[in-house]
Design an enzyme around this catalytic site. Structure first.
Site, PDB file in Angstrom:
ATOM      1  N   CYS A 152      -4.162   0.686  -2.461  1.00 27.50           N
ATOM      2  CA  CYS A 152      -4.027  -0.561  -1.690  1.00 27.50           C
ATOM      3  C   CYS A 152      -2.948  -1.460  -2.312  1.00 27.50           C
ATOM      4  O   CYS A 152      -2.643  -1.366  -3.510  1.00 27.50           O
ATOM      5  CB  CYS A 152      -5.337  -1.330  -1.687  1.00 27.50           C
ATOM      6  N   CYS A 207     -10.248  -4.978   0.359  1.00 25.90           N
ATOM      7  CA  CYS A 207     -11.391  -4.055   0.411  1.00 25.90           C
ATOM      8  C   CYS A 207     -12.289  -4.283  -0.797  1.00 25.90           C
ATOM      9  O   CYS A 207     -11.920  -4.961  -1.762  1.00 25.90           O
ATOM     10  CB  CYS A 207     -10.901  -2.605   0.474  1.00 25.90           C
ATOM     11  N   GLU A 242      -3.098  -4.575  -3.037  1.00 30.49           N
ATOM     12  CA  GLU A 242      -3.610  -5.471  -4.072  1.00 30.49           C
ATOM     13  C   GLU A 242      -3.634  -4.785  -5.437  1.00 30.49           C
ATOM     14  O   GLU A 242      -3.255  -5.364  -6.458  1.00 30.49           O
ATOM     15  CB  GLU A 242      -5.030  -5.936  -3.716  1.00 30.49           C
ATOM     16  N   CYS A 245     -10.853  -3.308  -4.224  1.00 31.56           N
ATOM     17  CA  CYS A 245      -9.839  -4.260  -4.694  1.00 31.56           C
ATOM     18  C   CYS A 245     -10.466  -5.570  -5.144  1.00 31.56           C
ATOM     19  O   CYS A 245     -10.003  -6.182  -6.109  1.00 31.56           O
ATOM     20  CB  CYS A 245      -8.789  -4.502  -3.618  1.00 31.56           C
ATOM     21  N   ASN A 292       0.839  -1.201   0.000  1.00 33.01           N
ATOM     22  CA  ASN A 292       0.000   0.000   0.000  1.00 33.01           C
ATOM     23  C   ASN A 292       0.874   1.249   0.000  1.00 33.01           C
ATOM     24  O   ASN A 292       1.946   1.293   0.607  1.00 33.01           O
ATOM     25  CB  ASN A 292      -1.027   0.005   1.142  1.00 33.01           C
ATOM     26  N   GLU A 335       0.368   5.206   0.654  1.00 37.47           N
ATOM     27  CA  GLU A 335      -0.578   6.213   1.140  1.00 37.47           C
ATOM     28  C   GLU A 335      -0.222   7.604   0.627  1.00 37.47           C
ATOM     29  O   GLU A 335       0.850   7.820   0.048  1.00 37.47           O
ATOM     30  CB  GLU A 335      -0.609   6.182   2.678  1.00 37.47           C
TER      31      GLU A 335
HETATM   32  N1  THU Z   1      -5.283  -1.453   2.653  1.00 36.45           N
HETATM   33  C1  THU Z   1      -4.745  -2.248   1.684  1.00 36.45           C
HETATM   34  O1  THU Z   1      -3.653  -1.979   1.169  1.00 36.45           O
HETATM   35  N2  THU Z   1      -5.431  -3.343   1.306  1.00 36.45           N
HETATM   36  C2  THU Z   1      -6.588  -3.767   1.878  1.00 36.45           C
HETATM   37  O2  THU Z   1      -7.158  -4.744   1.432  1.00 36.45           O
HETATM   38  C3  THU Z   1      -7.140  -3.044   3.023  1.00 36.45           C
HETATM   39  C4  THU Z   1      -6.562  -1.699   3.266  1.00 36.45           C
HETATM   40  C5  THU Z   1      -4.512  -0.303   3.102  1.00 36.45           C
HETATM   41  C6  THU Z   1      -5.085   1.049   2.778  1.00 36.45           C
HETATM   42  C7  THU Z   1      -4.447   1.902   3.852  1.00 36.45           C
HETATM   43  O3  THU Z   1      -3.152   2.274   3.421  1.00 36.45           O
HETATM   44  C8  THU Z   1      -4.312   0.977   5.032  1.00 36.45           C
HETATM   45  O4  THU Z   1      -4.400  -0.332   4.512  1.00 36.45           O
HETATM   46  C9  THU Z   1      -5.343   1.174   6.109  1.00 36.45           C
HETATM   47  O5  THU Z   1      -6.626   1.082   5.603  1.00 36.45           O
END
Ligand code: THU
Length: 136
Positions: free
Chosen positions: A56, A90, A58, A93, A45, A47
């Site tokens: 994310c 999520c 994925e 994704c 991920n 940010e």
């Molecule tokens: N996040 C992911 O990378 N994948 C997921 O399936 C769930 C959430 C990340 C987004 C954010 O950077 C952090 O996790 C918290 O939500």
């Protein structure tokens, strides 16, 4: 990587999580996709201070793979080392993963404990009636 060894794929997701850029959530996620070309594509991920532009793990992995010519994946592993419980992908994704994976494709996810969830794309995105729309 011909036979799908989900634990090996999971270990690659754990390594990918180490590259996560997470100054806001401090929640690292790593993803590893096994392509039909038998290559593994990883992602973390990434940010952003605008929050909404966060990508994310994925979708990082999917984007890397497709941009390198691989459009179909046999399996996915997701590691969330900062979580006490396994965290599945999520909703956004799940939709993107479904675009490039058959419904029976294996998915494994886990947190910092030995607990793992083993499922499939079809279970993660049920009633996906248009799954094969656009496929030859
Ligand atoms: N996040 C992911 O990378 N994948 C997921 O399936 C769930 C959430 C990340 C987004 C954010 O950077 C952090 O996790 C918290 O939500």
């Amino acid at each position: 990587m011909n036979n799908i060894d989900m634990e090996v794929l999971y270990q690659k997701a754990q390594i990918a999580a180490q590259a996560a850029y997470v100054p806001y959530s401090h929640f690292r996620v790593g993803a590893a996709l096994l392509g039909d070309d038998n290559k593994v594509y990883t992602g973390c991920n990434v940010e952003n201070r605008s929050y909404g532009l966060t990508i994310c793990a994925e979708r990082t992995a999917v984007t890397k793979a497709v941009s390198e010519g691989c459009r179909s994946f046999k399996a996915l592993a997701i590691a969330t080392p900062d979580s006490a419980v396994p965290v599945g992908p999520c909703g956004a994704c799940r939709q993107v993963l479904s675009e490039f994976m058959p419904l029976q494709a294996n998915v494994r996810f886990g947190g910092r404990t030995p607990e793992r969830v083993d499922t499939t794309i079809g279970e993660l995105i049920p009633f996906d009636s248009l799954h094969d729309l656009g496929k030859a």
